[in-house]
Write an enzyme that holds these catalytic residues in place. Structure first.
Site, PDB file in Angstrom:
ATOM      1  N   HIS A  87      -9.348   0.682   5.462  1.00  0.00           N
ATOM      2  CA  HIS A  87      -8.018   0.872   6.057  1.00  0.00           C
ATOM      3  C   HIS A  87      -8.144   1.746   7.307  1.00  0.00           C
ATOM      4  O   HIS A  87      -8.990   2.645   7.355  1.00  0.00           O
ATOM      5  CB  HIS A  87      -7.077   1.525   5.030  1.00  0.00           C
ATOM      6  N   LYS A 103       0.096   4.275  -0.192  1.00  0.00           N
ATOM      7  CA  LYS A 103      -0.526   5.443   0.458  1.00  0.00           C
ATOM      8  C   LYS A 103      -0.347   6.704  -0.397  1.00  0.00           C
ATOM      9  O   LYS A 103      -0.360   6.613  -1.612  1.00  0.00           O
ATOM     10  CB  LYS A 103       0.038   5.621   1.876  1.00  0.00           C
ATOM     11  N   SER A 161       3.735  -2.634  10.329  1.00  0.00           N
ATOM     12  CA  SER A 161       5.202  -2.634  10.440  1.00  0.00           C
ATOM     13  C   SER A 161       5.838  -3.969  10.028  1.00  0.00           C
ATOM     14  O   SER A 161       6.773  -4.436  10.677  1.00  0.00           O
ATOM     15  CB  SER A 161       5.631  -2.220  11.842  1.00  0.00           C
ATOM     16  N   GLY A 205       2.671   1.779  10.874  1.00  0.00           N
ATOM     17  CA  GLY A 205       3.576   2.914  10.713  1.00  0.00           C
ATOM     18  C   GLY A 205       4.310   3.302  11.991  1.00  0.00           C
ATOM     19  O   GLY A 205       4.905   4.362  12.077  1.00  0.00           O
ATOM     20  N   GLU A 247      -6.545   4.165   8.343  1.00  0.00           N
ATOM     21  CA  GLU A 247      -6.461   5.618   8.110  1.00  0.00           C
ATOM     22  C   GLU A 247      -7.787   6.148   7.570  1.00  0.00           C
ATOM     23  O   GLU A 247      -8.171   7.285   7.842  1.00  0.00           O
ATOM     24  CB  GLU A 247      -5.285   5.921   7.164  1.00  0.00           C
ATOM     25  N   GLU A 293      -4.989  -5.617  10.725  1.00  0.00           N
ATOM     26  CA  GLU A 293      -3.969  -4.594  10.950  1.00  0.00           C
ATOM     27  C   GLU A 293      -4.233  -3.895  12.274  1.00  0.00           C
ATOM     28  O   GLU A 293      -5.036  -2.951  12.335  1.00  0.00           O
ATOM     29  CB  GLU A 293      -4.007  -3.560   9.824  1.00  0.00           C
ATOM     30  N   ASN A 346       0.871  -1.183   0.000  1.00  0.00           N
ATOM     31  CA  ASN A 346       0.000   0.000   0.000  1.00  0.00           C
ATOM     32  C   ASN A 346       0.907   1.232   0.000  1.00  0.00           C
ATOM     33  O   ASN A 346       1.537   1.533   1.002  1.00  0.00           O
ATOM     34  CB  ASN A 346      -0.888  -0.047   1.260  1.00  0.00           C
TER      35      ASN A 346
HETATM   36  C1  PEP Z   1      -0.652  -0.176   6.326  1.00  0.00           C
HETATM   37  O1  PEP Z   1      -0.824   1.022   6.262  1.00  0.00           O
HETATM   38  O2  PEP Z   1      -1.482  -0.939   5.819  1.00  0.00           O
HETATM   39  C2  PEP Z   1       0.540  -0.654   7.007  1.00  0.00           C
HETATM   40  C3  PEP Z   1       0.558  -1.873   7.440  1.00  0.00           C
HETATM   41  O3  PEP Z   1       1.566   0.252   7.174  1.00  0.00           O
HETATM   42  P1  PEP Z   1       3.033  -0.065   7.779  1.00  0.00           P
HETATM   43  O4  PEP Z   1       3.526  -1.315   7.107  1.00  0.00           O
HETATM   44  O5  PEP Z   1       3.854   1.133   7.427  1.00  0.00           O
HETATM   45  O6  PEP Z   1       2.857  -0.251   9.247  1.00  0.00           O
END
Ligand code: PEP
Length: 250
Positions: free
Chosen positions: A95, A12, A213, A173, A97, A167, A10
């Site tokens: 997601h 973003k 992460s 992040g 966000e 997630e 992703n």
């Molecule tokens: C995400 O935004 O779906 C995500 C898992 O981000 P990150 O890998 O940066 O934690």
């Protein structure tokens, strides 16, 4: 037959078209012999550019969101019809966000899920708890609610086009990853919820990605868990140096 591993990136709100083209081309080259399934989700502005690069490769094209209506007076939104036109195959919905920064609730996400499935997209439905919900012992309740409401009215015949991405919001992040054991416990629970809603056979088949992460040095340990079938990768998907080792984990 076992479930395939499915690794998704992703991107973003990162990258100009030239930068996106460079990364997409590098990934096409690096992953052409990859053993798993792959997807990259650039921002809307880069979809056309990346679509031309991943067409007829083993990398699927994903969008990071879509509007909840097919077309009409929806300033600033992007429709499933427009995504289809660009060659998008899969849409990431719900997601964290979108849920937390843009206040998308389960009802809105559910509307998008049904519209995307109606138009024959794969849907990656993201779920996951906040830190305070984890600390309050509410992980299962939160995840179950997001699944049940997100998939409300989704027919069993469409479930093969649905991927769940667990997630935990506190891991996105932040550099904090759920331990493989903690993630596995939630993934096993998610599969149980799907079994209750759609039956054991559908639950055995559904792909459940972990996100939060994921990095080259923790990917293999996470993927080794029985119910973790891949990863949804944010930060580490922005560079070949970090995405390719995750995508090629063994
Ligand atoms: C995400 O935004 O779906 C995500 C898992 O981000 P990150 O890998 O940066 O934690």
């Amino acid at each position: 037959m076992g479930r395939p591993y499915y690794i998704a990136g992703n991107w973003k709100m990162h990258k100009t078209r030239a930068e996106a083209a460079e990364l997409a081309q590098a990934l096409v080259n690096e992953l052409k012999d990859g053993k798993h399934e792959y997807l990259i989700a650039p921002s809307f502005s880069c979809l056309e550019t990346v679509s031309a690069i991943v067409e007829n490769t083993n990398i699927r094209l994903g969008a990071q969101n879509c509007a909840c209506e097919e077309q009409g007076a929806h300033t600033g939104e992007v429709s499933v019809l427009q995504l289809k036109d660009l060659g998008v195959q899969s849409i990431i919905l719900g997601h964290s966000e979108r849920r937390h920064s843009y206040k998308e609730d389960d009802a809105l996400i559910n509307k998008k899920v049904k519209l995307a499935l109606k138009h024959r997209f794969e849907v990656i439905l993201c779920i996951g708890e906040l830190l305070e919900e984890r600390e309050a012992g509410r992980v299962e309740e939160v995840c179950e609610t997001q699944i049940v409401r997100g998939l409300e009215g989704v027919d069993a015949s469409d479930l093969s086009s649905v991927v769940i991405a667990y997630e935990p919001v506190w891991a996105i992040g932040t550099g904090k990853t759920a331990t493989p054991e903690d993630a596995e416990a939630v993934h096993a629970f998610v599969r149980k919820v799907i079994a209750r809603l759609y039956g054991e056979a559908a639950a055995e088949k559904i792909i459940i990605q972990y996100g939060g992460s994921v990095k080259p040095d923790n990917a293999a340990q996470l993927m080794a868990m029985k119910n973790i079938d891949g990863a949804l990768v944010g930060g580490a998907s922005l560079k070949t140096d970090t995405f390719v080792p995750i995508a090629k984990f063994s």
